[in-house]
Write an enzyme that holds these catalytic residues in place. Structure first.
Site, short mmCIF file in Angstrom:
data_model
loop_
_atom_site.label_atom_id
_atom_site.label_comp_id
_atom_site.label_asym_id
_atom_site.label_seq_id
_atom_site.Cartn_x
_atom_site.Cartn_y
_atom_site.Cartn_z
N GLU A 1 5.65 -3.58 1.11
CA GLU A 1 5.87 -3.23 -0.29
C GLU A 1 5.04 -1.98 -0.54
O GLU A 1 3.83 -2.04 -0.70
CB GLU A 1 5.44 -4.39 -1.20
CG GLU A 1 6.07 -4.35 -2.58
CD GLU A 1 5.44 -3.31 -3.47
OE1 GLU A 1 6.07 -2.22 -3.64
OE2 GLU A 1 4.35 -3.53 -3.97
N GLY B 1 2.22 2.12 5.37
CA GLY B 1 3.33 1.26 5.75
C GLY B 1 4.04 1.73 7.00
O GLY B 1 4.44 0.92 7.84
N GLY C 1 0.82 -1.21 0.00
CA GLY C 1 0.00 0.00 0.00
C GLY C 1 0.85 1.25 0.00
O GLY C 1 2.00 1.25 -0.45
N SER C 2 0.30 2.31 0.55
CA SER C 2 0.96 3.61 0.53
C SER C 2 2.05 3.69 1.60
O SER C 2 2.07 2.90 2.55
CB SER C 2 -0.06 4.72 0.78
OG SER C 2 -0.53 4.66 2.12
N CYS D 1 2.83 -0.34 -8.68
CA CYS D 1 3.96 0.13 -7.87
C CYS D 1 5.22 0.20 -8.71
O CYS D 1 6.13 0.96 -8.41
CB CYS D 1 4.16 -0.77 -6.66
SG CYS D 1 4.30 -2.51 -7.06
#
Length: 509
Positions: free
Chosen positions: A261, A244, A239-240, A295
Site C-alpha cells: 500500500e 515498495g 510506505g513510499s 495516503c
C-alpha cells in the site's frame, strides 16, 4: 505527556524487540520525538541481528501451535484484544497524537478503527469459506480449502501507526498466522503500547510467545534481513513507492508474497451539479485532515470551469478558518507535519509549483513563535495549476491542494487517471449518468472510487488498496483475508476405480 506514557506502561527507555516478553536488545538507542514541540518522548534500544533471529524463531514455533487452534476460537482471542484496546482508547488516541501529530479526534478515531477491525475479524473467523466443484470423474468430489500461511511480516508507516497494523494483524490472526510487526521509526512508542495490551490477552489465554511480535531496528540491518527472510511467506508493507519497489523485488526474488500500500495522488472531480456545501466540507477534510499526510489525502480537485471561481473562493475562505496548533487541544483541526524534513519537502514543492506556472491562492507558510517553535507547523495551501504540470503527477506528503479546470467529463476523468498512482478517487455530482460513467470501465482507474463523498475515510468492510504505483494489494475487508492464507484444491475418489481426467487411459496389468 508523562501521564499518558505511564497509563500505557511505556517507560522512558524501552527494549525494541519482543514476542510476549521483551528481549534484552543489542542495537543502538533510538529516540522518539514529538512533532508537537520537538521534545524527546521516549528512547528505544533497537533490535540487533541476534534479537531479530530470536523473534522470528519464536514466531515460527508459535505458528505451529496457533494454526491448530480452531478459527472461531482464534476469532475469540481477537475479540478479547479488541475489548482490551477499547479500555485504553482515550490514552492510545492521545499517544497517537503525541507521537505523530494527529489531532485528538483523529487519534482516537484511528484506535476505534483498530477496535472495529477486531469485530470484523471475529465474524470473518467463521467465514473462511472454500468452494465445492463438480468433478468430471464419476464418484469423485472436488473442493478447495484455505490453510494458514505462516508468520506474516507487517511494515507500517508513521501516518497510521495503529490502524494499518490492525488491518493486517487481526485478519492474519483469524487466518491462523503469527505476526511480526516492524513499525515506523517515527512511531515506535505507539507500537510498544499496543503490544503490551495485546500480549496480556494472549498470556491470559495461555498462548505461546511469538503469536504477536515486535521488532524495531535499523532499516539496513533489520529491515533488509526481514524482507529477505524465507521463513516469512508474506510481507505487507505501507510506505513510499521507492520503498515498495525495493520490497517487491526482494520478496519476489525469493518467490514470497507481498501486499503493498504505497503512494496516493487522489483527485475529486467537482461537476457543475455538485452540492457546494458538501463539496467544501469533503474537500477540506480530505485535504487538511492529518495535515495532508494520509495516503488517501485529497491532493487534486478537478473542477468544472463554470464553478471554478465560486468554489475556489469558498475553499480559500474555509482554509483561512482552519485552527492550527497543538493537536491535543480542543477545537484544533490541524496539527504539525511529522518533522522538519516534511516541512522542507513542502516548501520545495511550493517552489516547483511556481516554477511550473502554478499560482498560490492561499497558505503554504511555515509558522513560528509560541506553540509553533518546533518548526513543524504550516498553513494548508491551495494552488491553481494546469493538469500537465510535472509536480501534479507526484505525491507531496503535505497539505497542498491542486485546483485544475475542466470543460468535459471525459477530460476530467483523463486528468484524474493521468498520474502514476491509483489509490482513491471521487466525483461530486447529482447527475446519474456522470456518476455511472465515473464508475464504469472507462471511468476511474483507482482501487477506490466514491460518489458524493471524498477520497478519505474508507470503511473497514471494503478491501483497501489501489492500482498502478499504489501497489495493487488489498487489506482489511471483503475477501482480503485470502491473501493471508494458502489455497488448496482437494479431490477425493470414493469409488473403486481410478478414472483419469480428460479421458486419458493409462492401463497396466
Amino acid at each position: 505527556m508523562k501521564a499518558i506514557l505511564e497509563k500505557l506502561d511505556v517507560p522512558d527507555e524501552q527494549q525494541g524487540a519482543g514476542t510476549g516478553s521483551w528481549l534484552k536488545c543489542a542495537g543502538k538507542i533510538m529516540e522518539s520525538f514529538s512533532p508537537i514541540d520537538g521534545r524527546v518522548i521516549g528512547k528505544i534500544r533497537c533490535a540487533g541481528k541476534g534479537d531479530y533471529e530470536e523473534v522470528v524463531t519464536r514466531s515460527v514455533r508459535a505458528f505451529e501451535e496457533w494454526r491448530m487452534v480452531p478459527a472461531p476460537k482464534r476469532g475469540e482471542i481477537v475479540r478479547q484484544i479488541g475489548e482490551a484496546m477499547r479500555k485504553h482508547k482515550e490514552d492510545l488516541g492521545a499517544l497517537v497524537s503525541l507521537e505523530v501529530g494527529k489531532i485528538r479526534a483523529e487519534g482516537e478515531g484511528e484506535v476505534q478503527e483498530m477496535i472495529d477491525i477486531t469485530d470484523f475479524a471475529l465474524g470473518q473467523s467463521r467465514m473462511l469459506y472454500g468452494l465445492t466443484m463438480h468433478s468430471e470423474r464419476p464418484e469423485h468430489r472436488m473442493y478447495e480449502q484455505w490453510h494458514p500461511l505462516g508468520p506474516v511480516g507487517v511494515i507500517t508507516a508513521f501516518n497510521f501507526p495503529v490502524a494499518v497494523w490492525s488491518w493486517n494483524a487481526m485478519i492474519s490472526l483469524v487466518a491462523g498466522d503469527t505476526v511480526i510487526w516492524k513499525p515506523s521509526s517515527k512511531a515506535p512508542l505507539t507500537a510498544i503500547a499496543i503490544m503490551k495490551i495485546a500480549w496480556r490477552v494472549l498470556q491470559k489465554n495461555g498462548l505461546p510467545e511469538g503469536v504477536l511480535s515486535l521488532v524495531i531496528g535499523d532499516r539496513k540491518e533489520i529491515g533488509e534481513t526481514f524482507i529477505k527472510d524465507q521463513r516469512i511467506p508474506l510481507i505487507s508493507a505501507t510506505g513510499s513507492v521507492p520503498m515498495g519497489r525495493h520490497i517487491s523485488e526482494v520478496v519476489a526474488g525469493r518467490l514470497g508474497k507481498t501486499i503493498l500500500e504505497l503512494g496516493g495522488n487522489n483527485a475529486i472531480i467537482v461537476a457543475p451539479s455538485a452540492e457546494l456545501n458538501l463539496a467544501v466540507r469533503g474537500i477540506v477534510f480530505g485535504a487538511v485532515g492529518t495535515a495532508g499526510q494520509r495516503c488517501t489525502t485529497t491532493r487534486r480537485i478537478i473542477v468544472h470551469k463554470d464553478i471554478f471561481g465560486t468554489l475556489a473562493e469558498r475553499l480559500v475562505k474555509a482554509y483561512k478558518q482552519v485552527p492550527i496548533g497543538n493537536p491535543l487541544e480542543k477545537n484544533i483541526l490541524m496539527g504539525p507535519l511529522i518533522d522538519r524534513a516534511a516541512v522542507d519537502a513542502m516548501q520545495k514543492a511550493l517552489e516547483e509549483i511556481r516554477n511550473q506556472g502554478g499560482k498560490i491562492l492561499c497558505g503554504g507558510e511555515v509558522l513560528s513563535g509560541d506553540v509553533f517553535d518546533a518548526g513543524t507547523y504550516v498553513t494548508p495551501c491551495i494552488c491553481e495549476i494546469g493538469p500537465d504540470a510535472p509536480i501534479v503527477k507526484e505525491e507531496t506528503f503535505a497539505p497542498i491542494l491542486y485546483m485544475i479546470r475542466y470543460d468535459t467529463l471525459e477530460k476530467a476523468i483523463a486528468y484524474q487517471n493521468d498520474v502514476p498512482q491509483g489509490l482513491s478517487s471521487a466525483i461530486l455530482t447529482r447527475d446519474l449518468p456522470e456518476a455511472e460513467t465515473f464508475l464504469s470501465h472507462r471511468g476511474s482507474d483507482c482501487g477506490i472510487a466514491n460518489v458524493n463523498i471524498g477520497t478519505s475515510g474508507a470503511e473497514i468492510g471494503g478491501a483497501f488498496g489501489g492500482e498502478k504505483e499504489t501497489g495493487g494489494g488489498r487489506e482489511s475487508g471483503s475477501d482480503a483475508w485470502k491473501a493471508y492464507m494458502r489455497r488448496q484444491t482437494c479431490t477425493i475418489n470414493w469409488s473403486k476405480e481410478l478414472p483419469l481426467a480428460q479421458g486419458i487411459r493409462f492401463d497396466v496389468d
